[in-house]
Write an enzyme that holds these catalytic residues in place. Structure first.
Site, PDB file in Angstrom:
ATOM      1  N   ARG A 200       0.863  -1.009  -0.053  1.00 24.77           N
ATOM      2  CA  ARG A 200       0.083   0.166   0.066  1.00 24.77           C
ATOM      3  C   ARG A 200       0.782   1.260  -0.051  1.00 24.77           C
ATOM      4  O   ARG A 200       0.132   2.273   0.051  1.00 24.77           O
ATOM      5  CB  ARG A 200      -1.425  -0.403   1.383  1.00 24.77           C
ATOM      6  CG  ARG A 200      -1.632  -1.316   1.313  1.00 24.77           C
ATOM      7  CD  ARG A 200      -2.933  -1.048   1.800  1.00 24.77           C
ATOM      8  NE  ARG A 200      -4.091  -1.144   1.420  1.00 24.77           N
ATOM      9  CZ  ARG A 200      -4.034  -3.101   2.294  1.00 24.77           C
ATOM     10  NH1 ARG A 200      -4.077  -3.092   3.445  1.00 24.77           N
ATOM     11  NH2 ARG A 200      -5.272  -3.925   1.790  1.00 24.77           N
TER      12      ARG A 200
ATOM     13  N   LYS B  88       4.185  10.873 -11.006  1.00 25.03           N
ATOM     14  CA  LYS B  88       3.308  10.396 -12.376  1.00 25.03           C
ATOM     15  C   LYS B  88       4.052   9.069 -12.366  1.00 25.03           C
ATOM     16  O   LYS B  88       5.520   9.304 -12.456  1.00 25.03           O
ATOM     17  CB  LYS B  88       3.386  11.830 -13.438  1.00 25.03           C
ATOM     18  CG  LYS B  88       2.220  12.142 -13.519  1.00 25.03           C
ATOM     19  CD  LYS B  88       1.413  12.641 -14.905  1.00 25.03           C
ATOM     20  CE  LYS B  88       0.573  13.909 -14.687  1.00 25.03           C
ATOM     21  NZ  LYS B  88       0.491  14.427 -15.960  1.00 25.03           N
TER      22      LYS B  88
ATOM     23  N   GLU C 139      12.034  18.576 -24.283  1.00 23.87           N
ATOM     24  CA  GLU C 139      10.816  18.596 -22.781  1.00 23.87           C
ATOM     25  C   GLU C 139      12.321  20.377 -22.399  1.00 23.87           C
ATOM     26  O   GLU C 139      10.543  20.786 -21.438  1.00 23.87           O
ATOM     27  CB  GLU C 139      11.088  17.795 -22.013  1.00 23.87           C
ATOM     28  CG  GLU C 139      10.520  16.134 -22.654  1.00 23.87           C
ATOM     29  CD  GLU C 139       9.286  15.790 -22.358  1.00 23.87           C
ATOM     30  OE1 GLU C 139       8.146  16.860 -21.839  1.00 23.87           O
ATOM     31  OE2 GLU C 139       8.345  15.536 -23.251  1.00 23.87           O
TER      32      GLU C 139
ATOM     33  N   LYS D 227       9.261  22.850 -13.052  1.00 16.18           N
ATOM     34  CA  LYS D 227       8.412  21.762 -13.091  1.00 16.18           C
ATOM     35  C   LYS D 227       7.410  21.957 -11.136  1.00 16.18           C
ATOM     36  O   LYS D 227       6.495  21.975 -10.808  1.00 16.18           O
ATOM     37  CB  LYS D 227       8.696  20.877 -13.227  1.00 16.18           C
ATOM     38  CG  LYS D 227       8.124  19.710 -12.949  1.00 16.18           C
ATOM     39  CD  LYS D 227       7.820  18.663 -14.264  1.00 16.18           C
ATOM     40  CE  LYS D 227       6.367  17.999 -13.861  1.00 16.18           C
ATOM     41  NZ  LYS D 227       6.436  16.266 -14.273  1.00 16.18           N
TER      42      LYS D 227
ATOM     43  N   GLU E 272      -3.253  17.494 -11.419  1.00 12.39           N
ATOM     44  CA  GLU E 272      -3.988  18.180 -12.504  1.00 12.39           C
ATOM     45  C   GLU E 272      -5.255  17.794 -12.896  1.00 12.39           C
ATOM     46  O   GLU E 272      -6.044  17.422 -13.513  1.00 12.39           O
ATOM     47  CB  GLU E 272      -3.246  16.475 -13.952  1.00 12.39           C
ATOM     48  CG  GLU E 272      -2.511  17.791 -14.956  1.00 12.39           C
ATOM     49  CD  GLU E 272      -2.744  16.817 -16.295  1.00 12.39           C
ATOM     50  OE1 GLU E 272      -1.131  16.434 -16.188  1.00 12.39           O
ATOM     51  OE2 GLU E 272      -3.276  16.356 -17.219  1.00 12.39           O
TER      52      GLU E 272
ATOM     53  N   ARG F 108      -1.867  22.014 -14.368  1.00 15.09           N
ATOM     54  CA  ARG F 108      -0.585  20.959 -14.722  1.00 15.09           C
ATOM     55  C   ARG F 108      -0.446  20.596 -16.055  1.00 15.09           C
ATOM     56  O   ARG F 108       0.664  20.227 -16.123  1.00 15.09           O
ATOM     57  CB  ARG F 108      -0.269  19.970 -13.324  1.00 15.09           C
ATOM     58  CG  ARG F 108       0.310  19.265 -13.961  1.00 15.09           C
ATOM     59  CD  ARG F 108       0.765  17.572 -12.860  1.00 15.09           C
ATOM     60  NE  ARG F 108       1.519  16.726 -13.243  1.00 15.09           N
ATOM     61  CZ  ARG F 108       2.244  16.027 -11.983  1.00 15.09           C
ATOM     62  NH1 ARG F 108       1.767  16.008 -10.772  1.00 15.09           N
ATOM     63  NH2 ARG F 108       2.673  15.256 -12.682  1.00 15.09           N
TER      64      ARG F 108
ATOM     65  N   ASN G  61       1.489  19.476 -20.677  1.00 15.81           N
ATOM     66  CA  ASN G  61       1.439  18.531 -21.986  1.00 15.81           C
ATOM     67  C   ASN G  61       1.454  19.572 -23.328  1.00 15.81           C
ATOM     68  O   ASN G  61       0.824  19.345 -24.259  1.00 15.81           O
ATOM     69  CB  ASN G  61      -0.196  17.787 -21.452  1.00 15.81           C
ATOM     70  CG  ASN G  61      -0.126  16.696 -20.791  1.00 15.81           C
ATOM     71  OD1 ASN G  61       0.913  16.341 -20.494  1.00 15.81           O
ATOM     72  ND2 ASN G  61      -0.996  16.912 -19.804  1.00 15.81           N
TER      73      ASN G  61
ATOM     74  N   HIS H 204       2.006  17.197 -26.781  1.00 16.52           N
ATOM     75  CA  HIS H 204       1.964  16.571 -26.061  1.00 16.52           C
ATOM     76  C   HIS H 204       0.767  15.444 -26.802  1.00 16.52           C
ATOM     77  O   HIS H 204       0.567  14.237 -27.462  1.00 16.52           O
ATOM     78  CB  HIS H 204       1.752  15.773 -24.747  1.00 16.52           C
ATOM     79  CG  HIS H 204       3.000  15.956 -23.773  1.00 16.52           C
ATOM     80  ND1 HIS H 204       3.917  17.045 -24.394  1.00 16.52           N
ATOM     81  CD2 HIS H 204       3.433  15.131 -24.192  1.00 16.52           C
ATOM     82  CE1 HIS H 204       5.093  16.566 -23.327  1.00 16.52           C
ATOM     83  NE2 HIS H 204       5.534  15.496 -23.070  1.00 16.52           N
TER      84      HIS H 204
ATOM     85  N   HIS I 116       1.376  12.394 -29.046  1.00 17.53           N
ATOM     86  CA  HIS I 116       0.876  11.103 -28.872  1.00 17.53           C
ATOM     87  C   HIS I 116      -0.100  10.233 -29.650  1.00 17.53           C
ATOM     88  O   HIS I 116       0.626   9.833 -30.292  1.00 17.53           O
ATOM     89  CB  HIS I 116      -0.139  11.886 -27.647  1.00 17.53           C
ATOM     90  CG  HIS I 116       0.323  12.071 -26.412  1.00 17.53           C
ATOM     91  ND1 HIS I 116       1.736   9.957 -25.741  1.00 17.53           N
ATOM     92  CD2 HIS I 116       0.569  11.786 -25.340  1.00 17.53           C
ATOM     93  CE1 HIS I 116       2.249  11.301 -24.748  1.00 17.53           C
ATOM     94  NE2 HIS I 116       1.170  12.035 -24.668  1.00 17.53           N
TER      95      HIS I 116
ATOM     96  N   HIS J 221       9.977   9.237 -28.286  1.00 21.91           N
ATOM     97  CA  HIS J 221       8.446  10.572 -27.834  1.00 21.91           C
ATOM     98  C   HIS J 221       9.157  12.574 -27.963  1.00 21.91           C
ATOM     99  O   HIS J 221       8.361  13.241 -28.243  1.00 21.91           O
ATOM    100  CB  HIS J 221       8.674   9.955 -25.685  1.00 21.91           C
ATOM    101  CG  HIS J 221       7.244  10.932 -25.116  1.00 21.91           C
ATOM    102  ND1 HIS J 221       6.768  10.867 -25.625  1.00 21.91           N
ATOM    103  CD2 HIS J 221       7.952  11.989 -24.604  1.00 21.91           C
ATOM    104  CE1 HIS J 221       5.707  12.129 -25.017  1.00 21.91           C
ATOM    105  NE2 HIS J 221       6.876  12.650 -24.075  1.00 21.91           N
TER     106      HIS J 221
HETATM  107  N1  GLY Z   1       4.430  14.962 -17.855  1.00 22.81           N
HETATM  108  C1  GLY Z   1       3.498  16.173 -17.482  1.00 22.81           C
HETATM  109  C2  GLY Z   1       4.322  16.421 -15.556  1.00 22.81           C
HETATM  110  O1  GLY Z   1       4.295  15.646 -14.882  1.00 22.81           O
HETATM  111  O2  GLY Z   1       2.515  16.616 -15.756  1.00 22.81           O
END
Ligand code: GLY
Length: 368
Positions: A124, A146, A188, A230, A240, A244, A248, A251, A255, A269
């Site tokens: 957990r 993430k 990035e 960040k 998000e 946040r 993207n 993206h 994607h 990517h």
């Molecule tokens: N890679 C995008 C984020 O961490 O929100």
């Protein structure tokens, strides 16, 4: 060890630091001392990274009297799967990692995302320390919690938020990255300038080429700047729910390009993100949000450093299929596509009300 900067990610009980510098791997043990509750860890990495760096880390752990198990995964995106997760969880349990222990993810995005996911569900939730070894992971994936794996429906569609206890970004390790991978990560880096910091974009216009060529001071400055940017976004919007999503930028289009090409390596990517960022600026210009000059500047910088700025022309693109791929995006809400657009360089905005006709016109022009 030479620490260039330390950035705090203030998230109440989940707060942590990002340490950026050089020679940090050789002092892993010392850096860990502040965040581990008992001197016992598992280091998860892949076979390529293990060959390069595991011995240095092992020495440092031994010097600091931290016991550790080594778990070495097969390199490559296919490891980031349900099977890979089961295998890793099994190895972590075999290594008797307890709830109060710490797992260290040493590697690029695949190792970081998969290990973060495993750490978030093992008993957990076990603490994870991220030691990113790719540029992309240092400036983005390792920060913000993430985690995830890929399924046949798309990438990262199964995962959790699980903030690390510490991020250690040693820019020395970037020296061993293949040039194409470094450049993909550079897309990035540019993203942070485009979405929120025109001054940083100007700095990249001046210094990006030197950074790519190996200038260590430029690398430290760039990685620290991205970490700061960040950290600020994640601190404001951890889950998000709002801005946040700015991270993207590029993206949604990117994607779709990767998915349509079947992730076959033709476009990786970061390259897809570079193309996607140009398309996001082109769409912004069509919607009168930014000038043609902004679009030209973005395209010129990315092209100038050697990144692709348009989808490959030797592919039979289909606009309808392209839009279908965009609909699998995690930002889709009530079936509506969401785009990150720009009101000029350094001013990203999340837009949920873009007329589909404008998107179709752009795609028809770009994919012809
Ligand atoms: N890679 C995008 C984020 O961490 O929100």
């Amino acid at each position: 060890m030479s620490v260039f900067g330390r950035v705090a990610v203030p998230l109440k009980s989940r707060s942590y630091d990002i340490v950026v510098g050089s020679g940090l791997l050789a002092d892993t043990g010392k850096l860990l001392k502040d965040v581990i509750s008992r001197p016992r860890t598992a280091v998860v990495t892949d076979a390529n990274v293990a060959d390069l760096y595991l011995a240095d880390i092992a020495k440092s752990m031994n010097d600091s009297h931290i016991a550790f198990s080594e778990i070495i995964l097969p390199p490559g995106e296919q490891t980031k799967s349900f099977d890979g997760l089961m295998e890793l969880a099994d190895q972590l349990l075999s290594a008797r990692i307890e709830r109060g222990d710490t797992i260290i993810a040493l590697g690029g995005g695949v190792v970081g995302d998969l290990t973060g996911f495993a750490a978030s569900i093992l008993r957990r939730g076990v603490q994870i320390v991220q030691m990113p070894t790719s540029l992309l992971a240092q400036v983005d994936a390792s920060i913000g919690g993430k985690t995830g794996i890929n399924t046949s429906h798309g990438k990262n569609l199964i995962g959790t938020f699980h903030q690390p206890g510490l991020v250690i970004a040693d820019v020395d390790v970037l020296d061993t990255l293949p040039p194409r991978e470094f450049l993909a990560g550079y897309a990035e880096v540019v993203k942070y300038g485009l979405l929120g910091d025109v001054k940083f974009f100007e700095w990249l216009e001046e210094n990006g080429a030197a950074m790519i060529a190996g200038d260590i001071d430029a690398r430290k400055y760039a990685v620290l700047s991205c970490a700061r940017a960040k950290a600020e976004i994640v601190a404001d919007d951890e889950m998000e729910m709002g801005h946040r999503a700015l991270l993207n930028l590029g993206h949604t289009f990117g994607h779709a390009i990767e998915a349509e090409l079947g992730y076959d390596g033709r476009i990786v990517h970061g390259e897809a993100v570079a193309i996607g960022m140009v398309m996001a600026f082109e769409l912004s210009h069509r919607l009168d949000l930014c000038s043609a000059d902004d679009v030209a500047r973005v395209r010129s910088h990315l092209h100038g450093v050697g990144l692709p700025v348009a989808p490959p022309s030797d592919y039979n693109w289909d606009v309808t299929k392209f839009i279908d791929h965009m609909r699998q995006d995690k930002k889709v809400q009530n079936d509506a596509l969401t785009f990150v657009l720009a009101k000029g360089i350094g001013h990203g905005v999340v837009a949920r009300d873009v007329p589909e006709s404008q998107v179709i016109q752009l795609l028809e022009a770009k994919l012809a």
